[in-house]
Structure formats: structure tokens, C-alpha cells
Design a protein around this motif. Structure first.
Motif, PDB file in Angstrom:
ATOM      1  N   PHE A  90       0.831  -1.207   0.000  1.00  0.00           N
ATOM      2  CA  PHE A  90       0.000   0.000   0.000  1.00  0.00           C
ATOM      3  C   PHE A  90       0.866   1.258   0.000  1.00  0.00           C
ATOM      4  O   PHE A  90       0.554   2.247  -0.674  1.00  0.00           O
ATOM      5  CB  PHE A  90      -0.938  -0.001   1.210  1.00  0.00           C
ATOM      6  N   VAL A  91       1.952   1.231   0.772  1.00  0.00           N
ATOM      7  CA  VAL A  91       2.855   2.384   0.806  1.00  0.00           C
ATOM      8  C   VAL A  91       3.491   2.601  -0.556  1.00  0.00           C
ATOM      9  O   VAL A  91       3.605   3.742  -1.040  1.00  0.00           O
ATOM     10  CB  VAL A  91       3.937   2.186   1.895  1.00  0.00           C
ATOM     11  N   GLN A  92       3.892   1.529  -1.213  1.00  0.00           N
ATOM     12  CA  GLN A  92       4.472   1.641  -2.546  1.00  0.00           C
ATOM     13  C   GLN A  92       3.458   2.196  -3.541  1.00  0.00           C
ATOM     14  O   GLN A  92       3.815   2.973  -4.442  1.00  0.00           O
ATOM     15  CB  GLN A  92       4.974   0.268  -3.008  1.00  0.00           C
ATOM     16  N   PHE A  93       2.202   1.829  -3.374  1.00  0.00           N
ATOM     17  CA  PHE A  93       1.148   2.378  -4.238  1.00  0.00           C
ATOM     18  C   PHE A  93       1.047   3.889  -4.079  1.00  0.00           C
ATOM     19  O   PHE A  93       0.943   4.635  -5.070  1.00  0.00           O
ATOM     20  CB  PHE A  93      -0.188   1.715  -3.902  1.00  0.00           C
ATOM     21  N   LEU A  94       1.098   4.383  -2.829  1.00  0.00           N
ATOM     22  CA  LEU A  94       1.031   5.822  -2.602  1.00  0.00           C
ATOM     23  C   LEU A  94       2.254   6.528  -3.173  1.00  0.00           C
ATOM     24  O   LEU A  94       2.145   7.634  -3.717  1.00  0.00           O
ATOM     25  CB  LEU A  94       0.919   6.102  -1.098  1.00  0.00           C
ATOM     26  N   ILE A  95       3.417   5.885  -3.068  1.00  0.00           N
ATOM     27  CA  ILE A  95       4.637   6.483  -3.627  1.00  0.00           C
ATOM     28  C   ILE A  95       4.517   6.631  -5.142  1.00  0.00           C
ATOM     29  O   ILE A  95       4.913   7.658  -5.725  1.00  0.00           O
ATOM     30  CB  ILE A  95       5.860   5.622  -3.253  1.00  0.00           C
ATOM     31  N   GLN A  96       3.976   5.623  -5.802  1.00  0.00           N
ATOM     32  CA  GLN A  96       3.790   5.703  -7.249  1.00  0.00           C
ATOM     33  C   GLN A  96       2.672   6.669  -7.639  1.00  0.00           C
ATOM     34  O   GLN A  96       2.693   7.238  -8.730  1.00  0.00           O
ATOM     35  CB  GLN A  96       3.499   4.313  -7.815  1.00  0.00           C
ATOM     36  N   LEU A  97       1.722   6.866  -6.734  1.00  0.00           N
ATOM     37  CA  LEU A  97       0.596   7.741  -7.038  1.00  0.00           C
ATOM     38  C   LEU A  97       0.973   9.214  -6.913  1.00  0.00           C
ATOM     39  O   LEU A  97       0.467  10.050  -7.683  1.00  0.00           O
ATOM     40  CB  LEU A  97      -0.563   7.417  -6.085  1.00  0.00           C
ATOM     41  N   ILE A  98       1.858   9.538  -5.963  1.00  0.00           N
ATOM     42  CA  ILE A  98       2.231  10.925  -5.686  1.00  0.00           C
ATOM     43  C   ILE A  98       3.489  11.277  -6.476  1.00  0.00           C
ATOM     44  O   ILE A  98       4.392  10.458  -6.646  1.00  0.00           O
ATOM     45  CB  ILE A  98       2.478  11.121  -4.178  1.00  0.00           C
ATOM     46  N   ARG A  99       3.538  12.515  -6.937  1.00  0.00           N
ATOM     47  CA  ARG A  99       4.703  12.979  -7.691  1.00  0.00           C
ATOM     48  C   ARG A  99       5.952  13.003  -6.810  1.00  0.00           C
ATOM     49  O   ARG A  99       5.859  13.156  -5.588  1.00  0.00           O
ATOM     50  CB  ARG A  99       4.445  14.370  -8.262  1.00  0.00           C
ATOM     51  N   VAL A 100       7.124  12.905  -7.444  1.00  0.00           N
ATOM     52  CA  VAL A 100       8.385  12.736  -6.719  1.00  0.00           C
ATOM     53  C   VAL A 100       8.646  13.898  -5.776  1.00  0.00           C
ATOM     54  O   VAL A 100       9.120  13.704  -4.636  1.00  0.00           O
ATOM     55  CB  VAL A 100       9.552  12.584  -7.720  1.00  0.00           C
ATOM     56  N   GLU A 101       8.346  15.133  -6.190  1.00  0.00           N
ATOM     57  CA  GLU A 101       8.650  16.288  -5.349  1.00  0.00           C
ATOM     58  C   GLU A 101       7.840  16.319  -4.052  1.00  0.00           C
ATOM     59  O   GLU A 101       8.154  17.076  -3.134  1.00  0.00           O
ATOM     60  CB  GLU A 101       8.423  17.596  -6.117  1.00  0.00           C
ATOM     61  N   PHE A 102       6.770  15.491  -3.974  1.00  0.00           N
ATOM     62  CA  PHE A 102       5.948  15.461  -2.771  1.00  0.00           C
ATOM     63  C   PHE A 102       6.187  14.209  -1.925  1.00  0.00           C
ATOM     64  O   PHE A 102       5.441  13.959  -0.973  1.00  0.00           O
ATOM     65  CB  PHE A 102       4.461  15.538  -3.137  1.00  0.00           C
ATOM     66  N   HIS A 103       7.226  13.445  -2.231  1.00  0.00           N
ATOM     67  CA  HIS A 103       7.487  12.215  -1.490  1.00  0.00           C
ATOM     68  C   HIS A 103       7.882  12.502  -0.037  1.00  0.00           C
ATOM     69  O   HIS A 103       7.513  11.742   0.870  1.00  0.00           O
ATOM     70  CB  HIS A 103       8.570  11.397  -2.190  1.00  0.00           C
ATOM     71  N   ASN A 104       8.638  13.564   0.188  1.00  0.00           N
ATOM     72  CA  ASN A 104       9.003  13.913   1.563  1.00  0.00           C
ATOM     73  C   ASN A 104       7.766  14.268   2.387  1.00  0.00           C
ATOM     74  O   ASN A 104       7.635  13.852   3.544  1.00  0.00           O
ATOM     75  CB  ASN A 104       9.994  15.078   1.561  1.00  0.00           C
ATOM     76  N   THR A 105       6.871  15.032   1.770  1.00  0.00           N
ATOM     77  CA  THR A 105       5.619  15.379   2.457  1.00  0.00           C
ATOM     78  C   THR A 105       4.797  14.132   2.747  1.00  0.00           C
ATOM     79  O   THR A 105       4.220  13.988   3.837  1.00  0.00           O
ATOM     80  CB  THR A 105       4.793  16.360   1.606  1.00  0.00           C
ATOM     81  N   LEU A 106       4.747  13.210   1.783  1.00  0.00           N
ATOM     82  CA  LEU A 106       4.020  11.963   1.979  1.00  0.00           C
ATOM     83  C   LEU A 106       4.617  11.172   3.134  1.00  0.00           C
ATOM     84  O   LEU A 106       3.881  10.606   3.960  1.00  0.00           O
ATOM     85  CB  LEU A 106       4.052  11.136   0.694  1.00  0.00           C
ATOM     86  N   SER A 107       5.933  11.113   3.216  1.00  0.00           N
ATOM     87  CA  SER A 107       6.585  10.384   4.307  1.00  0.00           C
ATOM     88  C   SER A 107       6.231  10.985   5.656  1.00  0.00           C
ATOM     89  O   SER A 107       5.916  10.264   6.613  1.00  0.00           O
ATOM     90  CB  SER A 107       8.102  10.403   4.096  1.00  0.00           C
TER      91      SER A 107
END
Length: 385
Positions: free
Chosen positions: A174-191
Motif C-alpha cells: 500500500f505504501v508503494q502504491f502511494l509512492i507511485q501515485l504521488i509525484r516525486v517532489e511530494f514524497h518527503n511530504t508523503l513520508s
């Protein structure tokens, strides 16, 4: 560089309201599916440290670690239910005494009403018969609906451990799905969002468990001192039902009142039961909740109350229980997204020391004062020279 289209306010407001209505309608029609999944998600987040410990520290395969975790959860719930069932069977054995004391208590109440309100026993009996007759008719009409509801509840409860197992098993997926869903520049915010959601849910549920234990102990001690027979069982039931906002403590009070009639119909015991519940609730609402619960979720009271009411209207008791965790998750998301930060601030319980617009108004008044303006102009001219 992509051009961003800025729509007028009324279009953005219409889209926001339409989205809220659509999400609410989806929750309403899909309650039987969504609510068990959300409950399983909360318990899965709570059990995540156990599964991670067994998987990483004990070197157990992920599936076995998750299976042991879910089994531990189910056995814990079953142990609590078994203890409550065993104690309830003791109360059921005193049913004849309860019925006798209820009759004595009702007779005392009827005598009090006849003496103070001049309502005869015949009029009281006639009124009770009319109310009972209407209740029986409505009860017969709702038996089928009630049986269906109970069946749905049992099926949903049986599905929750399965959902917990699957959520824990596929958590990295599920976490990998969210990483692929969100753009790279927002990965830190997602984390940051995922970490804060995990901590908030774990702290909130642990806080609820601590609150439940404290309320159970306080209620048991109070009932013991006033002479209620099954004080431990009633204390535990009160602590568990206290997890349901507003209506839980009322149900616990009624059960405690009925159980107190196993020993005596004396009004002093009943008054004592009411007094214990009121005192425990005052301690809970004014000490435990601010100290244990509010510090975990940091949501102000008005948002919490509105959220609980909406949750109850959409999904009943389960919706009321889920309202606070969902609001906490929304606040975390709002706080991490720039355009939604005002909404996160609206939900928070941090009261500002100074209001920004008051400061701006004061600055405007100072700048508009002709004397101060002339002095500032003179200072600026001297500085220029």
C-alpha cells in the motif's frame, strides 16, 4: 513550466461542496463495507509495532508474524468477552431478586407520584399499559429489522480480523502504491504524513485504552464503597462503554442501576450509583480527556462534537467512534499541504495569543494619524539629507 489555471471562488466553492457531498453519500451507502475496513485500519496501525518486532527482530516470515499478531488480538478480545459473559451469568442467576426489587422500586415511585402529584395508581397503570401496548406493536414491526442488523454486525465483526491480517500483510504494498501515485517532489511530504498518521492513531488508541482502564478502576472503587455487588464487572462495562461518546455512559448507567437491584431496592444505592457515574464522568471529562486524549489528537472541542454528530448520523455508534481518528488524519493532511493549512489551523486547539487582523488594524491607525505621519515624513527627509 506548466501554467496553472485559477478558477473563480464560486467555482472552487461549488466543486468543494460537491466533493464533500459525494464523499458523504459514498460513506452513507457503503457503510457496511467502509466502516469495518476503517476499524481494521485503526487496529492494524495499533498492532503494527508487534508485527514489525516479530518480523524484523525475531526474524519470522512476514505472514507468520502477522498471523501471530492477529491471533494475539483476537485472543485478547475473546478473553475480555469471556470474563464479561461469566460475570453476566452470575447476574442472570439473580434475576428473580432483580425482578422483585424492581417491583418494589416501581411501587415506591408510584406511591411518591400519587402523594406529591395527585395521580392515582389506576391512572398510572393505565398510562403504563398504553405505553407498553404501543411499544409491543412497534417491537413486533422492528423484530425483522433488528435480526438483520444483528446479523450484519456479527458478520462485520468477523471480517475485522481478516481485514487486519490483510492490511498488515500488504502494508508495504500500500505504501508503494502511494509512492507511485504521488509525484516525486511530494514524497518527503508523503513520508511525513504517513509517519504522523501512524503516531497519532497509535497514541490516540493507547490513550483510549488508558482512559478505559482508569474509568473502570474509578467506577469499580466507587461502586464497591456504596455496596454494589458486581462492582468489578460493572466498572469494566462502564469503562468499555465510555469509549462510545455521549450514549455509552448512559447505557452503562442503566446497566449499573439494574444490577444494583440484585441486592436491595433501597433508593440510597440508586442515588449512590448515579453519584458515582457523575463523579467519574467529571473526572474523565475534565482531567483524563484533556490530559490523555486531547494531547494526542490536538483537535478543538467544537470540531470534535460536530464530527461525532456527523459520524453518528452517517454510521451510528461505529461512526461516532471513528470520528475523532478520521478528523486527526484529516488535520495531519491539511497541516502538510500549503493550500489546506487554514483548515488544519481551524481544526486545531491552539488558541492564538494575538489576532493578526487586530495588529494590522492598529498599524493602519498609527500610519493614518496625521501627527505621526508628519513626524515620520520629517524623519525620512532628515535621513535623506
Amino acid at each position: 513550466m506548466k501554467n496553472t489555471v485559477q478558477y473563480p471562488f464560486y467555482i472552487r466553492l461549488s466543486c468543494t461542496l460537491l466533493s464533500i457531498i459525494s464523499i458523504g453519500y459514498i460513506f452513507f451507502i457503503g457503510e457496511s463495507i467502509i466502516i469495518p475496513v476503517l476499524l481494521a485500519f485503526l487496529f492494524a496501525v495499533l498492532l503494527l509495532p508487534i508485527a514489525s518486532f516479530l518480523n524484523s527482530k525475531m526474524r519470522l516470515p512476514n505472514a507468520i508474524a502477522v498471523s501471530i499478531t492477529v491471533l494475539f488480538f483476537v485472543l485478547s478480545i475473546m478473553a475480555i468477552l469471556a470474563f464479561i459473559s461469566y460475570q453476566i451469568s452470575d447476574i442472570a442467576s439473580d434475576f428473580e431478586g432483580i425482578r422483585k426489587n424492581i417491583n418494589i422500586f416501581v411501587s415506591d415511585i408510584q406511591g411518591y407520584i400519587r402523594t406529591n402529584f395527585k395521580v392515582s395508581l389506576w391512572e398510572q397503570k393505565k398510562y403504563l399499559e398504553d405505553v407498553t401496548e404501543n411499544s409491543v406493536k412497534k417491537g413486533k414491526e422492528s423484530i425483522g429489522t433488528t435480526l438483520l442488523s444483528v446479523t450484519d454486525i456479527i458478520m462485520n465483526l468477523a471480517l475485522i480480523p481478516i481485514y487486519i491480517f490483510l492490511i498488515l500483510l500488504y502494508r508495504k504494498h500500500f505504501v508503494q502504491f502511494l509512492i507511485q501515485l504521488i509525484r516525486v517532489e511530494f514524497h518527503n511530504t508523503l513520508s511525513v504524513i504517513l509517519i504522523q498518521i501512524k503516531e497519532a492513531i497509535q497514541n490516540y488508541i493507547i490513550g483510549l485504552i488508558i482512559e478505559m482502564i482508569v474509568v473502570s478502576i474509578l467506577t469499580s472503587i466507587g461502586l464497591y464503597f456504596i455496596g454494589v455487588q458486581y462492582y468489578i464487572l460493572l466498572g469494566i462495562i462502564t469503562g468499555i462503554l465510555n469509549l462510545i461518546p455521549y450514549i455509552g455512559i448512559l447505557i452503562a448507567g442503566v446497566l449499573t442501576f439494574l444490577a444494583s437491584l440484585t441486592g436491595t431496592p433501597d433508593l440510597s444505592i440508586i442515588v449512590g450509583v448515579i453519584g458515582v457515574n457523575v463523579i467519574v464522568q467529571l473526572i474523565d471529562n475534565n482531567i483524563l480527556v484533556p490530559l490523555i486524549i486531547n494531547t494526542k489528537v490536538q483537535i478543538n472541542a467544537i470540531v470534535s462534537i460536530i464530527g461525532i454528530i456527523i459520524g453518528g448520523a452517517v454510521a451510528g455508534v461505529s461512526g461516532m467512534f471513528l470520528a475523532i481518528p478520521i478528523l486527526a488524519i484529516l488535520k495531519i493532511i491539511f497541516d502538510q499541504i500549503e493550500s489546506l493549512k487554514p483548515w488544519g489551523y481551524l481544526m486545531s486547539d491552539n488558541l492564538p495569543k494575538n489576532v493578526v487582523w487586530e495588529q494590522q488594524q492598529a498599524e493602519t491607525e498609527v500610519s493614518s494619524d496625521p501627527i505621526i505621519s508628519n513626524e515620520n515624513d520629517t524623519i525620512d527627509e532628515n535621513n535623506a539629507e
